[in-house]
Design a protein around this motif. Sequence first.
Motif, PDB file in Angstrom:
ATOM      1  N   ARG A 171      18.552   4.283  47.718  1.00 27.24           N
ATOM      2  CA  ARG A 171      18.543   3.200  46.742  1.00 27.24           C
ATOM      3  C   ARG A 171      17.115   2.765  46.402  1.00 27.24           C
ATOM      4  NH1 ARG A 171      23.393   0.056  46.556  1.00 27.24           N
ATOM      5  NH2 ARG A 171      25.112   1.103  47.647  1.00 27.24           N
ATOM      6  N   ILE A 172      16.220   2.898  47.373  1.00 24.28           N
ATOM      7  CA  ILE A 172      14.820   2.529  47.150  1.00 24.28           C
ATOM      8  C   ILE A 172      14.196   3.410  46.080  1.00 24.28           C
ATOM      9  CG2 ILE A 172      12.551   2.306  48.264  1.00 24.28           C
ATOM     10  CD1 ILE A 172      14.062   1.933  50.936  1.00 24.28           C
ATOM     11  N   LEU A 173      14.687   4.646  45.956  1.00 25.89           N
ATOM     12  CA  LEU A 173      14.080   5.636  45.076  1.00 25.89           C
ATOM     13  C   LEU A 173      14.733   5.736  43.702  1.00 25.89           C
ATOM     14  CD1 LEU A 173      13.830   8.546  47.682  1.00 25.89           C
ATOM     15  CD2 LEU A 173      12.018   6.940  47.066  1.00 25.89           C
ATOM     16  N   LEU A 174      15.975   5.291  43.574  1.00 31.06           N
ATOM     17  CA  LEU A 174      16.750   5.614  42.380  1.00 31.06           C
ATOM     18  C   LEU A 174      16.155   5.057  41.095  1.00 31.06           C
ATOM     19  CD1 LEU A 174      20.409   5.330  43.720  1.00 31.06           C
ATOM     20  CD2 LEU A 174      19.188   7.404  43.024  1.00 31.06           C
ATOM     21  N   GLU A 175      15.723   3.813  41.103  1.00 34.72           N
ATOM     22  CA  GLU A 175      15.206   3.227  39.864  1.00 34.72           C
ATOM     23  C   GLU A 175      13.949   3.945  39.381  1.00 34.72           C
ATOM     24  OE1 GLU A 175      16.635   1.244  37.960  1.00 34.72           O
ATOM     25  OE2 GLU A 175      18.128   0.183  39.149  1.00 34.72           O
TER      26      GLU A 175
ATOM     27  N   THR B 208      14.449   3.294  61.136  1.00 34.61           N
ATOM     28  CA  THR B 208      14.993   2.938  59.825  1.00 34.61           C
ATOM     29  C   THR B 208      14.135   1.921  59.103  1.00 34.61           C
ATOM     30  OG1 THR B 208      17.232   3.446  60.579  1.00 34.61           O
ATOM     31  CG2 THR B 208      17.022   2.035  58.626  1.00 34.61           C
ATOM     32  N   ARG B 209      13.789   0.835  59.772  1.00 34.60           N
ATOM     33  CA  ARG B 209      13.005  -0.204  59.081  1.00 34.60           C
ATOM     34  C   ARG B 209      11.598   0.286  58.745  1.00 34.60           C
ATOM     35  NH1 ARG B 209      13.809  -2.181  64.280  1.00 34.60           N
ATOM     36  NH2 ARG B 209      11.937  -2.269  65.589  1.00 34.60           N
ATOM     37  N   THR B 210      11.007   1.120  59.622  1.00 35.22           N
ATOM     38  CA  THR B 210       9.663   1.615  59.360  1.00 35.22           C
ATOM     39  C   THR B 210       9.660   2.580  58.186  1.00 35.22           C
ATOM     40  OG1 THR B 210       9.161   1.395  61.715  1.00 35.22           O
ATOM     41  CG2 THR B 210       7.641   2.704  60.398  1.00 35.22           C
ATOM     42  N   GLU B 211      10.611   3.497  58.165  1.00 34.38           N
ATOM     43  CA  GLU B 211      10.693   4.439  57.047  1.00 34.38           C
ATOM     44  C   GLU B 211      10.985   3.708  55.740  1.00 34.38           C
ATOM     45  OE1 GLU B 211      12.642   8.775  56.114  1.00 34.38           O
ATOM     46  OE2 GLU B 211      13.898   7.290  57.132  1.00 34.38           O
ATOM     47  N   SER B 212      11.868   2.727  55.783  1.00 34.38           N
ATOM     48  CA  SER B 212      12.191   1.968  54.568  1.00 34.38           C
ATOM     49  C   SER B 212      10.964   1.255  54.017  1.00 34.38           C
ATOM     50  CB  SER B 212      13.307   0.960  54.852  1.00 34.38           C
ATOM     51  OG  SER B 212      14.513   1.627  55.190  1.00 34.38           O
ATOM     52  N   GLU B 213      10.138   0.715  54.906  1.00 33.76           N
ATOM     53  CA  GLU B 213       8.905   0.051  54.464  1.00 33.76           C
ATOM     54  C   GLU B 213       7.974   1.039  53.773  1.00 33.76           C
ATOM     55  OE1 GLU B 213       7.302  -1.681  57.988  1.00 33.76           O
ATOM     56  OE2 GLU B 213       8.883  -3.203  58.152  1.00 33.76           O
ATOM     57  N   ILE B 214       7.839   2.231  54.343  1.00 33.24           N
ATOM     58  CA  ILE B 214       6.985   3.250  53.732  1.00 33.24           C
ATOM     59  C   ILE B 214       7.500   3.613  52.349  1.00 33.24           C
ATOM     60  CG2 ILE B 214       6.139   5.627  53.920  1.00 33.24           C
ATOM     61  CD1 ILE B 214       6.340   5.305  57.000  1.00 33.24           C
ATOM     62  N   LEU B 215       8.807   3.827  52.240  1.00 30.20           N
ATOM     63  CA  LEU B 215       9.390   4.217  50.955  1.00 30.20           C
ATOM     64  C   LEU B 215       9.218   3.122  49.903  1.00 30.20           C
ATOM     65  CD1 LEU B 215      12.671   5.940  52.212  1.00 30.20           C
ATOM     66  CD2 LEU B 215      10.688   7.079  51.183  1.00 30.20           C
ATOM     67  N   GLN B 216       9.410   1.873  50.315  1.00 26.47           N
ATOM     68  CA  GLN B 216       9.243   0.759  49.371  1.00 26.47           C
ATOM     69  C   GLN B 216       7.805   0.674  48.869  1.00 26.47           C
ATOM     70  OE1 GLN B 216      10.734  -2.355  51.852  1.00 26.47           O
ATOM     71  NE2 GLN B 216      12.875  -1.997  51.294  1.00 26.47           N
ATOM     72  N   GLN B 217       6.854   0.898  49.772  1.00 25.68           N
ATOM     73  CA  GLN B 217       5.447   0.811  49.399  1.00 25.68           C
ATOM     74  C   GLN B 217       5.014   1.984  48.519  1.00 25.68           C
ATOM     75  OE1 GLN B 217       3.521   0.625  53.204  1.00 25.68           O
ATOM     76  NE2 GLN B 217       4.212  -1.460  53.651  1.00 25.68           N
ATOM     77  N   ARG B 218       5.649   3.129  48.684  1.00 26.06           N
ATOM     78  CA  ARG B 218       5.184   4.354  48.029  1.00 26.06           C
ATOM     79  C   ARG B 218       6.124   4.876  46.956  1.00 26.06           C
ATOM     80  NH1 ARG B 218      -0.204   4.857  49.326  1.00 26.06           N
ATOM     81  NH2 ARG B 218      -0.499   4.329  51.527  1.00 26.06           N
ATOM     82  N   ALA B 219       7.183   4.138  46.651  1.00 20.94           N
ATOM     83  CA  ALA B 219       8.196   4.630  45.711  1.00 20.94           C
ATOM     84  C   ALA B 219       7.603   4.982  44.358  1.00 20.94           C
ATOM     85  CB  ALA B 219       9.307   3.602  45.558  1.00 20.94           C
TER      86      ALA B 219
END
Length: 324
Positions: A95-99, A59-70
Amino acid sequence: MTSEIIRFHDLHPTEADFRREVLTGLRERPRRIAPKFFYDERGSKLFDAITEAPEYYVTRTESEILQQRADEIARTVGTGGLLLEPGGGSCAKVRILLEGLEPCAYVPMDISRNHLRMAAEEVAADFPWLEVHAAHTDFTRRMEVPPTAPEGPRVAFFPGSSIGNFDPEHAVEFIAAVADLVGPGGHFLIGVDLRKEKALLEAAYDDAQGVTAAFNLNLLERINRELGGDFDLQHWRHRAVYNENEGRVEMHLVSARNQRVRIEDEVFDFATGETIHTENSYKYGLDEFEGLARRAGMETVGVWTDQRGLFSVHLLRNTALTQE
């Protein structure tokens, strides 16, 4: 907070489906129960707790990737589309992607009714500009877009390496079903766990605090509660092992003694050490997964990993041509 802030669609199969699949799986050899049945209300909460365990890197690793690449994802996919999430669960990573994506609407789909409703309401409250159309359904059997959802270019989001719960052939079928769901030119953003050392994988599925064990054993509690079973949980153990030949982590419930279990009017005898196979989680190399996607009619337009190479996020596109 009230349910009026979302449109909720009850498309879930009946309790008879749970009963039928459990009884069928326990009659087989080896015995098995599908992992989708982990997710009653308590099971969903336990899974949320698993994602916070120190050993569970996913979870934390995927979230980091998404935040960096959103931003990069949003530029590739575009804005204003219909965002679909099979297995929405807690709707946390979306939520990382919505905005950035600014979708015309968001459609989480999940088998756990109450958990889905609460999560969808929270998203709707936090993003008041967003239409939320929650679909209570078994997405492993059929994916439907609720009739109230608006039209627009479609992108599906499937995080958490849930694709690993399918064997490779069924993974191809599922990706192909998503390709049909998003349509020609539609996108699919998917998390894929990568092959790595056995010790790290087994620790992730058997945390020291015993949360994953409770999650696995909760399946028996659910059978007792909903199907009138009499499993004695004191005589069952959680086991997680990495099967290197198959490239998957396997979760089992292990009988600690010879015992007889009754579910309604049916009796099942278990020998000491006999197991109920409750989950597979396949791990892939990057090229391996891209090959599965191609077989399903989707091309890879972006791949991102973390610095340690633990996890990957793939952006796929349906290669079918739009009919003019």
